[in-house]
Design an enzyme around this catalytic site. Structure first.
Site, PDB file in Angstrom:
ATOM      1  N   ASP A   8       0.894  -1.229  -0.066  1.00 30.47           N
ATOM      2  CA  ASP A   8       0.060  -0.169   0.069  1.00 30.47           C
ATOM      3  C   ASP A   8       0.872   1.380   0.003  1.00 30.47           C
ATOM      4  O   ASP A   8       1.965   1.105   0.658  1.00 30.47           O
ATOM      5  CB  ASP A   8      -0.926   0.031   1.188  1.00 30.47           C
ATOM      6  N   GLY A  11       0.343   5.413  -4.704  1.00 32.55           N
ATOM      7  CA  GLY A  11      -0.198   6.658  -4.768  1.00 32.55           C
ATOM      8  C   GLY A  11       0.212   7.814  -4.161  1.00 32.55           C
ATOM      9  O   GLY A  11       0.635   8.616  -4.656  1.00 32.55           O
ATOM     10  N   HIS A  25       3.163   3.107  -8.728  1.00 33.25           N
ATOM     11  CA  HIS A  25       2.913   1.579  -9.184  1.00 33.25           C
ATOM     12  C   HIS A  25       4.108   1.100  -9.758  1.00 33.25           C
ATOM     13  O   HIS A  25       4.647  -0.068  -9.513  1.00 33.25           O
ATOM     14  CB  HIS A  25       1.786   1.334 -10.003  1.00 33.25           C
ATOM     15  N   SER A  53      -7.298  -5.977  -5.525  1.00 35.04           N
ATOM     16  CA  SER A  53      -8.375  -6.556  -5.155  1.00 35.04           C
ATOM     17  C   SER A  53      -9.617  -6.508  -5.894  1.00 35.04           C
ATOM     18  O   SER A  53      -9.616  -5.681  -6.945  1.00 35.04           O
ATOM     19  CB  SER A  53      -8.587  -5.658  -3.768  1.00 35.04           C
ATOM     20  N   ASN A  56     -10.721  -3.116  -6.206  1.00 29.90           N
ATOM     21  CA  ASN A  56      -9.445  -2.489  -7.061  1.00 29.90           C
ATOM     22  C   ASN A  56     -10.139  -1.885  -8.408  1.00 29.90           C
ATOM     23  O   ASN A  56     -10.101  -0.906  -9.069  1.00 29.90           O
ATOM     24  CB  ASN A  56      -8.267  -2.783  -7.168  1.00 29.90           C
ATOM     25  N   SER A 184      -8.498  -4.863   4.785  1.00 29.56           N
ATOM     26  CA  SER A 184      -9.089  -4.629   3.409  1.00 29.56           C
ATOM     27  C   SER A 184      -9.729  -5.729   2.655  1.00 29.56           C
ATOM     28  O   SER A 184      -9.194  -6.120   1.635  1.00 29.56           O
ATOM     29  CB  SER A 184      -7.869  -3.804   2.568  1.00 29.56           C
TER      30      SER A 184
END
Ligand code: FPP
Length: 229
Positions: A8, A11, A25, A53, A56, A184
């Site tokens: 994670d 971004g 990424h 996920s 996502n 999550s």
């Protein structure tokens, strides 16, 4: 035995540098490589990574397609590294949602690395814990139709055989980077007794040093599985 990572912060890493999220990424792929090497060095048998996920899919189309392209490109670029390190490559998740081309490339790489036995790298792609439990339940319901009297005898071990992770050990350690403290919808069943480690490092900055430090922290944990020593 099994270390799993919720990668994670890509971004935020990019934003902090005034770059597009996609750049985060891209840099994150370097962390995947570094942690794979570190895991092999440490003698970890299974390294799993939460790459995408089910939720996502709701991200902007451009970001989703870039992530899928990155996956595709990484599989081609990293083939020789996987072979050199004896790493078996496996993708688990809702594969029907992936493009035909990506699925072909995944099957190809899984087949080519099938005999590698130093470590297994599992990429969870289009995966969510609730989805996995649901698909297992539906398969069991269909399989046991007309044999309902046998259902009461089903054990947790029987149920595990229907999850996409069947045959792989449960994660001993689940690391989440970037300071967020959530599961999550990741390995909900399999992570029941995993040790959780939350590290503030953003994924693109999480390299060998951070990986080894996580293993060191894990080694100091006292695992009791709800019992007393
Ligand atoms: C989370 O950061 C990261 C992802 C959703 C994708 C992870 C993918 C890679 C590192 C690249 C491809 C993977 C492989 C295995 C080659 P975020 O976007 O949620 O970050 P934020 O929370 O800061 O927005």
């Amino acid at each position: 035995m099994h270390v799993s990572i919720i990668m994670d912060g890509n971004g935020r890493w990019a934003k902090a540098r005034g770059k597009e999220r996609v750049q985060g990424h891209l840099e994150g792929v370097g962390s995947v490589r570094a942690c794979t090497e570190a895991a092999v060095e440490a003698g970890v048998k299974v390294l799993s990574l939460f790459a995408f996920s089910e939720e996502n899919w709701g991200r902007p189309e451009k970001e989703v397609s870039t992530l899928m392209e990155l996956m595709f490109k990484s599989m081609i670029d990293e083939f020789s590294t996987l072979m050199d390190n004896g790493v078996r490559f496996v993708v688990l998740g809702h594969r029907e949602k992936l493009s035909k081309n990506l699925n072909i490339a995944i099957d190809d790489l899984m087949k080519k690395t099938e005999a590698n036995a130093t470590m297994t790298m599992i990429i969870f792609l289009s995966y969510s814990g609730k989805w996995d439990i649901m698909q297992a339940t539906k398969r069991i319901a269909k399989e046991y139709a007309g044999r309902e009297d046998e259902i009461d005898a089903l054990t947790e071990a029987d149920f595990s055989k229907y999850l996409v992770t069947a045959g792989y050990p449960d994660p001993d350690l689940i690391i989440r980077t970037s300071g967020e403290k959530r599961m999550s919808n990741y390995l909900l069943w399999q992570g029941a007794y995993s040790e959780l480690l939350f590290d503030d490092t953003l994924w693109p900055d999480f390299r060998k040093e951070q990986f080894f430090s996580a293993l060191k922290e894990y080694a100091s944990r006292d695992r009791r599985y709800g019992k007393v020593k």
